[in-house]
Design a protein around this motif. Structure first.
Motif, PDB file in Angstrom:
ATOM      1  N   ARG A   1       0.894  -1.157  -0.164  1.00 54.03           N
ATOM      2  CA  ARG A   1      -0.062   0.069   0.068  1.00 54.03           C
ATOM      3  C   ARG A   1       0.852   1.258  -0.037  1.00 54.03           C
ATOM      4  N   ARG A   2       2.109   1.306   0.656  1.00 50.24           N
ATOM      5  CA  ARG A   2       2.760   2.450   0.905  1.00 50.24           C
ATOM      6  C   ARG A   2       3.470   2.729  -0.706  1.00 50.24           C
ATOM      7  N   GLU A   3       3.935   1.521  -1.035  1.00 47.82           N
ATOM      8  CA  GLU A   3       4.587   1.627  -2.390  1.00 47.82           C
ATOM      9  C   GLU A   3       3.410   2.169  -3.411  1.00 47.82           C
ATOM     10  N   ALA A   4       2.346   1.798  -3.393  1.00 43.05           N
ATOM     11  CA  ALA A   4       1.197   2.051  -4.333  1.00 43.05           C
ATOM     12  C   ALA A   4       0.997   3.662  -4.258  1.00 43.05           C
ATOM     13  N   ALA A   5       0.881   4.120  -3.158  1.00 45.85           N
ATOM     14  CA  ALA A   5       0.644   5.538  -2.984  1.00 45.85           C
ATOM     15  C   ALA A   5       1.723   6.420  -3.084  1.00 45.85           C
ATOM     16  N   ARG A   6       2.946   5.901  -3.108  1.00 42.88           N
ATOM     17  CA  ARG A   6       4.076   6.482  -3.485  1.00 42.88           C
ATOM     18  C   ARG A   6       4.148   6.650  -5.134  1.00 42.88           C
ATOM     19  N   SER A   7       3.736   5.415  -5.762  1.00 45.04           N
ATOM     20  CA  SER A   7       3.855   5.426  -7.161  1.00 45.04           C
ATOM     21  C   SER A   7       2.758   6.329  -7.557  1.00 45.04           C
ATOM     22  N   ILE A   8       1.501   6.328  -7.005  1.00 47.51           N
ATOM     23  CA  ILE A   8       0.423   7.153  -7.450  1.00 47.51           C
ATOM     24  C   ILE A   8       0.646   8.679  -7.253  1.00 47.51           C
ATOM     25  N   ASN A   9       1.514   9.222  -6.315  1.00 48.35           N
ATOM     26  CA  ASN A   9       2.036  10.460  -5.997  1.00 48.35           C
ATOM     27  C   ASN A   9       3.066  10.526  -7.237  1.00 48.35           C
ATOM     28  N   ALA A  10       3.687   9.863  -7.543  1.00 47.46           N
ATOM     29  CA  ALA A  10       4.642  10.170  -8.396  1.00 47.46           C
ATOM     30  C   ALA A  10       4.158  10.510  -9.896  1.00 47.46           C
ATOM     31  N   LEU A  11       3.287   9.375 -10.157  1.00 46.84           N
ATOM     32  CA  LEU A  11       2.544   9.609 -11.489  1.00 46.84           C
ATOM     33  C   LEU A  11       1.677  11.090 -11.527  1.00 46.84           C
ATOM     34  N   MET A  12       0.947  11.277 -10.473  1.00 51.34           N
ATOM     35  CA  MET A  12       0.009  12.444 -10.366  1.00 51.34           C
ATOM     36  C   MET A  12       1.025  13.869 -10.695  1.00 51.34           C
ATOM     37  N   THR A  13       2.204  13.764 -10.022  1.00 47.93           N
ATOM     38  CA  THR A  13       3.169  14.828  -9.931  1.00 47.93           C
ATOM     39  C   THR A  13       3.678  15.123 -11.453  1.00 47.93           C
ATOM     40  N   ALA A  14       4.098  13.888 -12.046  1.00 47.80           N
ATOM     41  CA  ALA A  14       4.448  13.874 -13.317  1.00 47.80           C
ATOM     42  C   ALA A  14       3.269  14.330 -14.271  1.00 47.80           C
ATOM     43  N   THR A  15       1.911  14.211 -14.126  1.00 51.27           N
ATOM     44  CA  THR A  15       0.888  14.323 -14.797  1.00 51.27           C
ATOM     45  C   THR A  15       0.661  16.098 -14.581  1.00 51.27           C
ATOM     46  N   TYR A  16       0.895  16.482 -13.417  1.00 54.38           N
ATOM     47  CA  TYR A  16       0.826  18.144 -13.224  1.00 54.38           C
ATOM     48  C   TYR A  16       1.937  18.672 -14.022  1.00 54.38           C
ATOM     49  N   TRP A  17       2.874  17.988 -14.163  1.00 53.36           N
ATOM     50  CA  TRP A  17       4.047  18.808 -14.996  1.00 53.36           C
ATOM     51  C   TRP A  17       3.697  18.979 -16.410  1.00 53.36           C
ATOM     52  N   LEU A  18       3.188  17.869 -16.778  1.00 54.52           N
ATOM     53  CA  LEU A  18       2.582  17.837 -18.303  1.00 54.52           C
ATOM     54  C   LEU A  18       1.628  18.717 -18.350  1.00 54.52           C
ATOM     55  N   VAL A  19       0.595  18.922 -17.693  1.00 54.46           N
ATOM     56  CA  VAL A  19      -0.536  19.923 -17.672  1.00 54.46           C
ATOM     57  C   VAL A  19      -0.058  21.187 -17.441  1.00 54.46           C
ATOM     58  N   GLY A  20       1.226  21.650 -16.565  1.00 57.30           N
ATOM     59  CA  GLY A  20       1.949  22.832 -16.867  1.00 57.30           C
ATOM     60  C   GLY A  20       2.701  23.119 -18.059  1.00 57.30           C
ATOM     61  N   ARG A  21       3.253  22.062 -18.898  1.00 60.80           N
ATOM     62  CA  ARG A  21       3.657  22.336 -19.958  1.00 60.80           C
ATOM     63  C   ARG A  21       2.625  22.766 -20.951  1.00 60.80           C
ATOM     64  N   ARG A  22       1.634  21.881 -20.960  1.00 62.73           N
ATOM     65  CA  ARG A  22       0.524  22.431 -21.926  1.00 62.73           C
ATOM     66  C   ARG A  22      -0.305  23.593 -21.836  1.00 62.73           C
ATOM     67  N   ILE A  23      -0.122  24.252 -20.682  1.00 66.17           N
ATOM     68  CA  ILE A  23      -0.564  25.416 -20.419  1.00 66.17           C
ATOM     69  C   ILE A  23       0.644  26.522 -21.001  1.00 66.17           C
ATOM     70  N   VAL A  24       1.606  26.367 -20.638  1.00 64.26           N
ATOM     71  CA  VAL A  24       2.725  27.190 -21.247  1.00 64.26           C
ATOM     72  C   VAL A  24       2.818  27.195 -22.471  1.00 64.26           C
ATOM     73  N   GLU A  25       2.737  25.831 -23.166  1.00 66.50           N
ATOM     74  CA  GLU A  25       2.579  25.890 -24.488  1.00 66.50           C
ATOM     75  C   GLU A  25       1.334  26.626 -25.225  1.00 66.50           C
ATOM     76  N   SER A  26       0.268  26.625 -24.786  1.00 64.82           N
ATOM     77  CA  SER A  26      -0.813  27.297 -24.868  1.00 64.82           C
ATOM     78  C   SER A  26      -0.867  28.816 -24.994  1.00 64.82           C
ATOM     79  N   GLU A  27      -0.115  29.282 -23.890  1.00 57.24           N
ATOM     80  CA  GLU A  27      -0.025  30.851 -23.526  1.00 57.24           C
ATOM     81  C   GLU A  27       1.016  31.373 -24.602  1.00 57.24           C
ATOM     82  N   GLN A  28       1.950  30.460 -24.957  1.00 59.92           N
ATOM     83  CA  GLN A  28       2.959  31.006 -25.860  1.00 59.92           C
ATOM     84  C   GLN A  28       2.285  31.238 -27.438  1.00 59.92           C
ATOM     85  N   GLY A  29       1.482  30.362 -27.657  1.00 60.78           N
ATOM     86  CA  GLY A  29       0.747  30.397 -28.881  1.00 60.78           C
ATOM     87  C   GLY A  29      -0.294  31.607 -29.103  1.00 60.78           C
ATOM     88  N   GLY A  30      -0.473  32.095 -27.775  1.00 61.75           N
ATOM     89  CA  GLY A  30      -1.565  33.394 -27.927  1.00 61.75           C
ATOM     90  C   GLY A  30      -1.118  34.642 -27.812  1.00 61.75           C
TER      91      GLY A  30
END
Length: 146
Positions: A26-55
């Motif tokens: 359970r501890r490892e699963a939670a750690r893995s989920i946290n890392a995956l969500m953090t990486a997802t938030y980085w990707l969301v941030g990238r997409r936001i920056v890319e959208s801003e630069q296009g406008g």
């Protein structure tokens, strides 16, 4: 076949081992989920920056983008997607730029990616590989950025 009762000490040992295995899993699963969500938030941030630069009118356009994304994402996913949190995702991407992230992920990758392509190497990695770059929880990165 006759059931022979398990000695109490042996049972307690078996139970203790199984409980430890489940808690570790359970501890490892939670750690893995946290890392995956953090990486997802980085990707969301990238997409936001890319959208801003296009406008045009970057600051105004960026704030409008965050507000609209916030409304739509909150409708679809619930809490956690306020404009302030989306702004933190944008800042997260900017704080950990692709050049640094790519280098870290590439070094750990068993198959190195050629740099000859014009596309950023980070786009060629899976979410799991990117998550390895961000081992801390989202809350930790938010504190580091502040």
């Amino acid at each position: 076949m006759t059931d022979v009762p398990l000695p109490e000490g042996a049972y307690r040992d078996a139970l203790s081992d199984v409980v430890a295995l489940l808690e570790d899993g359970r501890r490892e699963a939670a750690r893995s989920i946290n890392a995956l969500m953090t990486a997802t938030y980085w990707l969301v941030g990238r997409r936001i920056v890319e959208s801003e630069q296009g406008g045009q009118g970057r600051a105004t356009y960026g704030q409008a983008l965050l507000q609209r994304l916030s409304t739509d994402l909150t409708k679809q996913f619930g809490r956690g997607f306020g404009a302030d949190n989306l702004e933190l995702m944008r800042l997260f991407y900017q704080s950990y730029p692709p050049s640094e992230t790519s280098e870290s992920v590439i070094r750990k990758s068993p198959t190195r990616v050629s740099r000859a392509k014009s596309e950023s190497p980070i786009r060629k990695f899976s979410l799991q590989q990117l998550a390895e770059r961000f081992p801390l929880s989202w809350t930790h990165y938010v504190r580091l950025m502040r």
